[in-house]
Design a protein around this motif. Structure first.
Motif, short mmCIF file in Angstrom:
data_model
loop_
_atom_site.label_atom_id
_atom_site.label_comp_id
_atom_site.label_asym_id
_atom_site.label_seq_id
_atom_site.Cartn_x
_atom_site.Cartn_y
_atom_site.Cartn_z
N UNK A 31 0.83 -1.20 0.00
CA UNK A 31 0.00 0.00 0.00
C UNK A 31 0.87 1.26 0.00
N UNK A 32 1.91 1.25 0.79
CA UNK A 32 2.82 2.39 0.85
C UNK A 32 3.52 2.60 -0.49
N UNK A 33 3.93 1.54 -1.13
CA UNK A 33 4.59 1.64 -2.43
C UNK A 33 3.62 2.17 -3.49
N UNK A 34 2.38 1.72 -3.43
CA UNK A 34 1.37 2.20 -4.37
C UNK A 34 1.11 3.68 -4.19
N UNK A 35 0.99 4.11 -2.93
CA UNK A 35 0.78 5.53 -2.65
C UNK A 35 1.94 6.38 -3.17
N UNK A 36 3.15 5.89 -2.96
CA UNK A 36 4.32 6.63 -3.44
C UNK A 36 4.31 6.71 -4.96
N UNK A 37 3.98 5.62 -5.62
CA UNK A 37 3.95 5.62 -7.09
C UNK A 37 2.92 6.63 -7.61
N UNK A 38 1.76 6.68 -6.96
CA UNK A 38 0.72 7.65 -7.38
C UNK A 38 1.21 9.08 -7.19
N UNK A 39 1.80 9.35 -6.02
CA UNK A 39 2.30 10.70 -5.74
C UNK A 39 3.41 11.08 -6.72
N UNK A 40 4.27 10.14 -7.02
CA UNK A 40 5.37 10.40 -7.94
C UNK A 40 4.84 10.70 -9.34
N UNK A 41 3.86 9.96 -9.77
CA UNK A 41 3.26 10.19 -11.08
C UNK A 41 2.58 11.56 -11.13
N UNK A 42 1.85 11.89 -10.08
CA UNK A 42 1.19 13.20 -10.02
C UNK A 42 2.23 14.33 -10.03
N UNK A 43 3.30 14.14 -9.28
CA UNK A 43 4.36 15.14 -9.22
C UNK A 43 5.01 15.32 -10.59
N UNK A 45 4.89 18.62 -13.06
CA UNK A 45 6.13 19.20 -13.57
C UNK A 45 6.04 19.41 -15.08
N UNK A 46 5.55 18.42 -15.80
CA UNK A 46 5.45 18.54 -17.26
C UNK A 46 4.49 19.66 -17.64
N UNK A 47 3.39 19.78 -16.92
CA UNK A 47 2.45 20.86 -17.20
C UNK A 47 3.09 22.22 -16.99
N UNK A 48 3.82 22.36 -15.89
CA UNK A 48 4.51 23.63 -15.62
C UNK A 48 5.57 23.89 -16.68
N UNK A 49 6.28 22.86 -17.06
CA UNK A 49 7.36 23.00 -18.04
C UNK A 49 6.82 23.45 -19.40
N UNK A 50 5.65 22.96 -19.76
CA UNK A 50 5.06 23.35 -21.04
C UNK A 50 4.66 24.83 -21.06
N UNK A 51 4.44 25.40 -19.88
CA UNK A 51 4.05 26.81 -19.81
C UNK A 51 5.22 27.77 -19.71
N UNK A 52 6.43 27.27 -19.63
CA UNK A 52 7.62 28.12 -19.49
C UNK A 52 8.06 28.62 -20.85
N UNK A 53 8.46 29.91 -20.88
CA UNK A 53 8.91 30.49 -22.15
C UNK A 53 10.41 30.77 -22.18
N UNK A 54 11.02 30.88 -21.00
CA UNK A 54 12.45 31.18 -20.95
C UNK A 54 13.24 29.93 -20.54
N UNK A 55 14.41 29.80 -21.14
CA UNK A 55 15.27 28.66 -20.82
C UNK A 55 15.68 28.66 -19.35
N UNK A 56 15.98 29.83 -18.79
CA UNK A 56 16.39 29.92 -17.39
C UNK A 56 15.29 29.45 -16.45
N UNK A 57 14.05 29.80 -16.79
CA UNK A 57 12.92 29.36 -15.97
C UNK A 57 12.74 27.85 -16.06
#
Length: 114
Positions: free
Chosen positions: A35-47, A51-63
């Motif tokens: 159960x603990x491993x499953x919870x971690x996998x879900x949280x990791x996938x959500x995280x 990240x990918x959603x935020x990355x797609x919204x970035x316009x500057x390389x530094x950001x």
């Protein structure tokens, strides 16, 4: 030195009962680990998805670089925390599994010595 058959049978039954109790406890502990491993996998996938959603919204390389560094740091910290927690859970499995067997073994040794 003759061992009474009834005593041998009693000691054997106690050992089997101890092994069964140990198996039940190990099963419960392993379910908690799963159960603990499953919870971690879900949280990791959500995280990672966030990240990918935020990355797609970035316009500057530094950001993008700063965002990636934050993601890597948070992912590493989460991984270390999870492995520590799982290590403790596995350690508890071993300790709990051994307790009933250890008690039965001590009884068996004391009855043979007597």
């Amino acid at each position: 030195m003759a061992i009474n058959f009834e005593d041998y049978q009693k000691v054997s039954k106690e050992q089997i009962d101890a092994i069964q109790a140990s198996a039940v406890e190990v099963s419960k502990q392993l379910q908690a680990i799963a159960a603990e491993s499953t919870d971690y996998a879900k949280k990791s996938l959500e995280h990672g998805s966030a990240f990918v959603e935020k990355l797609l919204g970035v316009t500057k390389f530094e950001d993008a670089l700063a965002l990636q560094q934050e993601y890597a740091k948070a992912s590493y910290e989460g991984f270390v925390a999870q492995t520590t927690k799982l290590g403790e859970l596995y350690s508890n499995v071993a300790k709990e599994a051994w307790k009933p067997v250890e008690g039965a073994w001590a009884k068996a040794q004391s009855s043979v010595a007597a």
